[in-house]
Design an enzyme around this catalytic site. Sequence first.
Site, PDB file in Angstrom:
ATOM      1  CB  ALA A   1      -0.922  -0.002   1.217  1.00 50.25           C
ATOM      2  CB  ALA A   2       0.641   4.375  -1.983  1.00 50.65           C
ATOM      3  CB  CYS A   3      -1.263   4.820   3.042  1.00 47.27           C
ATOM      4  SG  CYS A   3      -2.051   3.208   3.161  1.00 47.27           S
ATOM      5  CG  HIS A   4       1.102   0.594   4.923  1.00 51.81           C
ATOM      6  ND1 HIS A   4       0.448  -0.599   4.762  1.00 51.81           N
ATOM      7  CD2 HIS A   4       0.322   1.346   5.736  1.00 51.81           C
ATOM      8  CE1 HIS A   4      -0.693  -0.575   5.459  1.00 51.81           C
ATOM      9  NE2 HIS A   4      -0.779   0.596   6.050  1.00 51.81           N
TER      10      HIS A   4
ATOM     11  CD  GLU B   1       4.600   5.567   6.462  1.00 49.78           C
ATOM     12  OE1 GLU B   1       3.828   5.139   7.342  1.00 49.78           O
ATOM     13  OE2 GLU B   1       4.286   5.612   5.254  1.00 49.78           O
TER      14      GLU B   1
END
Length: 426
Positions: A365-368, A370
């Site tokens: 997922a892009a939101c993960h 980092e």
Amino acid sequence: MGAGTEPAEAQCDSLQGRIYLDYNATTPLAPEVAQAVWDAMCQAWGNPSSSHPAGSKAKELIGSARESLAKMLGGRPEDIVFTSGGTEANNMVIHTACRHFHNSQRGMGDSRGIPHIVTSSVEHDSIRLPLEQLGREGLAEVTFVPVSPRSGQAEVDDVLAAIQPNTCLVSLMLANNETGVIMPVAELSQRICALNRRRTAEALPRILVHTDAAQMIGKGRVDVQELGVDYLTIVGHKFHGPRIGALYIRSPGTTTPLHPMLFGGGQERSFRPGTENTPMIAGLGQAAELVNKNWEAYEAHMRDVRDYLEATLEASFGKQRICFNSHFKGSKRLCNTCNFSILGSGLQGRRVLAHCKVLLASVGAACHSEKGDRPSPVLLSCGIPPEVAQNALRLSVGRGTTRADVDRAVQDLVQAVQELERDQAP
């Protein structure tokens, strides 16, 4: 477009020969969508609440977009409320469910405490994080049902087993963004509908059913009548539309509760006030029209390219070195999603992608993005061993992806792995 430019083409040019296989993260605007946005910006700039012709033109475009979204889902135009995106839509459902619970307790002699919400362990952060926050604040109880390592799904029996007397909402995504596994939402809705009939007789709060359909729209059939849900989240940028969204509600305010989180000028029947973003709504409507006309062709093309991708990976690395993390016996999956690991020491997904010269993809997922080299929580929840999960890559193909693109991408992966292994050689 103005000055002879096309935003969609400009975005493709900006890739400078690289191969984009990250369509589950976001999609470029379809040329027809970009044109619809531009036309609305130029020709429908009036305030949709104004009664003069400039406002009427904007209001007309918004109404047309609402009809296109309703048609795409098998619902009615009055069931669609526009939002800023999927995150707002998901938060609105959670907010509504909690309000619905407290309203159902008014006048009851034996209060049932705080609302209880059931969801899965693999939901998007826009479901997981607000629920965790409510739990920390003592405003709600939350049960995160683990997915089955056998199916990759949140099993219906497991979800039902988590229901309590104070349960007011079950939220289960329609398809997972990392594995592509399609969840049994229709069966869950049927079972909860029967359960609600018994709960009514026992004066227990009605359980509302929500699904986040962000990943499914444009890749397969989505029909709210077949799914039987009360709420469904729509995210434009996942199907070549703009970065806004919408929420389907079955007869909002009557059959199904909907409580606003914002208060203002009364737009969207006061469910979601604020002057409407006409150009983006027009673009979302056009994206929905493309899905209405072409979804079967889109699905067939992406499945063909995805299957070719998996066959090419096996042929290039050997069956013993490729582990497909999204293959679960008996479970259906998205037509475009391939989650796999290249087995071997030092081949963490991020390291492999960092050595790629052509391929643009992600490890999940892009939101993960980092979270470093830690294995994906979604894959771990599915029973994938940590040493395999940390090597995972998610390649998601799009409407325009070709077999030639796949060949270049896999060749790039082979070269990246060879470089990494040379660097590690004693």
